[in-house]
Design an enzyme around this catalytic site. Sequence first.
Site, PDB file in Angstrom:
ATOM      1  N   ARG A 145     -10.657  32.912  38.530  1.00 47.87           N
ATOM      2  CA  ARG A 145      -9.869  33.144  39.747  1.00 47.87           C
ATOM      3  C   ARG A 145      -8.635  33.966  39.400  1.00 47.87           C
ATOM      4  O   ARG A 145      -7.728  33.491  38.731  1.00 47.87           O
ATOM      5  CB  ARG A 145      -9.456  31.817  40.385  1.00 47.87           C
ATOM      6  CG  ARG A 145      -8.532  32.017  41.594  1.00 47.87           C
ATOM      7  CD  ARG A 145      -8.428  30.808  42.498  1.00 47.87           C
ATOM      8  NE  ARG A 145      -7.734  29.695  41.902  1.00 47.87           N
ATOM      9  CZ  ARG A 145      -7.332  28.609  42.583  1.00 47.87           C
ATOM     10  NH1 ARG A 145      -7.580  28.519  43.882  1.00 47.87           N
ATOM     11  NH2 ARG A 145      -6.714  27.624  41.976  1.00 47.87           N
ATOM     12  N   ASP A 194      -1.006  21.201  41.458  1.00 51.50           N
ATOM     13  CA  ASP A 194      -0.846  22.625  41.177  1.00 51.50           C
ATOM     14  C   ASP A 194      -0.009  23.232  42.288  1.00 51.50           C
ATOM     15  O   ASP A 194       0.596  22.520  43.096  1.00 51.50           O
ATOM     16  CB  ASP A 194      -2.190  23.322  41.008  1.00 51.50           C
ATOM     17  CG  ASP A 194      -3.031  23.359  42.282  1.00 51.50           C
ATOM     18  OD1 ASP A 194      -2.531  22.946  43.352  1.00 51.50           O
ATOM     19  OD2 ASP A 194      -4.189  23.806  42.215  1.00 51.50           O
TER      20      ASP A 194
END
Length: 522
Positions: free
Chosen positions: A162, A443
């Site tokens: 990603r 996160d």
Amino acid sequence: MASIPGLKITAPVEGEQNAILSPPALKFLVALHRAFEPTRQALLAARKARQADLDAGGTLTFLPETKAVRDDPSWRGAKPGPGLQDRRVEITGPPERKMVINALNSGAKTFMADFEDSTSPTFANLLNGQVNLRDAVRREIDFDLGGKAYKLSQNPAVLLVRPRGWHLDEPRVTFEGKPLSGSLFDFGLYFFTNAEELVKRGTGPYFYLPKMEHYLEARLWNDVFNFSQDYIRMPRGTIRGTVLVETIPAAFQMEEIIYELREHSAGLNCGRWDYIFSFIKKFRSNAKFVLPDRSSVTMTVPFMQAYVNLLIQTCHKRGVAAMGGMSATLPIKNDKAANDSAMQKVYEDKLREVKAGHDGTWIAHPATVQIALDVFDQYMPGPNQYYNYRADVKVNPEELVNSQVPGFITLGGIRANVSAALAYCGAWVSGNGCVPIANMMEDAATAEIARMQLWHWVFHHAKTETGETITSDLVCKIIDEEAEKVAGVKPAQVAVARDYLKAQVSSKEAGDFLTSDLMAKL
């Protein structure tokens, strides 16, 4: 760099990092920048215009101009790339060397190495991550640490990567005075270094594509894919891209996004935490969209349920994977009862997903891989559920923006948001983007919910369950109190996080992304 006039790198490049930033790789990055930076900037400007429309009272709906795409039953996405037919459990995490080995060895079907929400983008982190992935692709990543050997297994998970979202720059690398796109920097280095080797080894260059808000942003990725494959003389259609539907505008354009990427599409993913963040942010000016404590916003509330059902139906209609969301739960040591309860919640979350029709799911810790595998093995004996068309689903625009969520705003919820945002932002500016907080792997996405909720509650003078108005003074007082409790982060970084959060809740307009706001403090 002398052979590439206009290119400048303003951060140290050391050791094996030089092999990643080779002259041919840098020329490829510049070629990507020249070809696509004007379009990226135009699309980012369009985002601002759409936000201004929503701030003025506008709403979202399915686009009239793309009705023909949605109504055409004939087109399909790409067939799964080699190694991507069965994705029942995907583990995610930053491309840190030990993490890469443990994730690839975890028993999950795939590993999504994340340069975005779980990586603090210091230049060293980014380049070392590229080195680690280069070595992993070539099965050369084994190493010793403190007398313990880390070795890659014979059958590691399939690797996906990603890159950062379209909104993020790479300020340490400029061309003619302008920063490169963070997306193209991350994608370009990984692709240029590894694409041919991946194909030789039986898989391919596979990506997760984050934070998109419009089908034209997917078209841009498709153009990047074609340009890149042509550049190294690789057949078009070799790349695969799975799109994280993690913004509320993208939920209204799922079919269009698959259509734009159809030669390269590997499906869609329920990016649940960023989706909640986007839901609040996009409707920030409307008090109707004030949500209760984050713990109340579960996957079964109406707007989340509609989003999940539509995603599964859309993907299976077009023959691509419908991936479930993240379970960020971590094992709890030295408390069996608490750990059993936490693992039961993981089980229930995955059971909900497989029964809804998802083809796979995300987890954050190797200890939860087997739980997820057992659920999907029991209820999904085949490699996927593309056959489950979810004909029962009829989602209208109103359901996707249904802001009715049962629950209350509590002082405990305010304090939990403050604590999580402080701890995460402090860790992030210290160089750590993946942080265990209260037995959850936090996160940037979860920190963004906390930050945006705090701002939203103050902005709309929301009240707690006891009737107390939430003011910036109240939240700033809690910020000061919680800042004293943050552990594992140096006081200077805690101070940065404290000052940032206080400025956010006191502002008339919250920042778009904390990762953009705090980049200068990294």
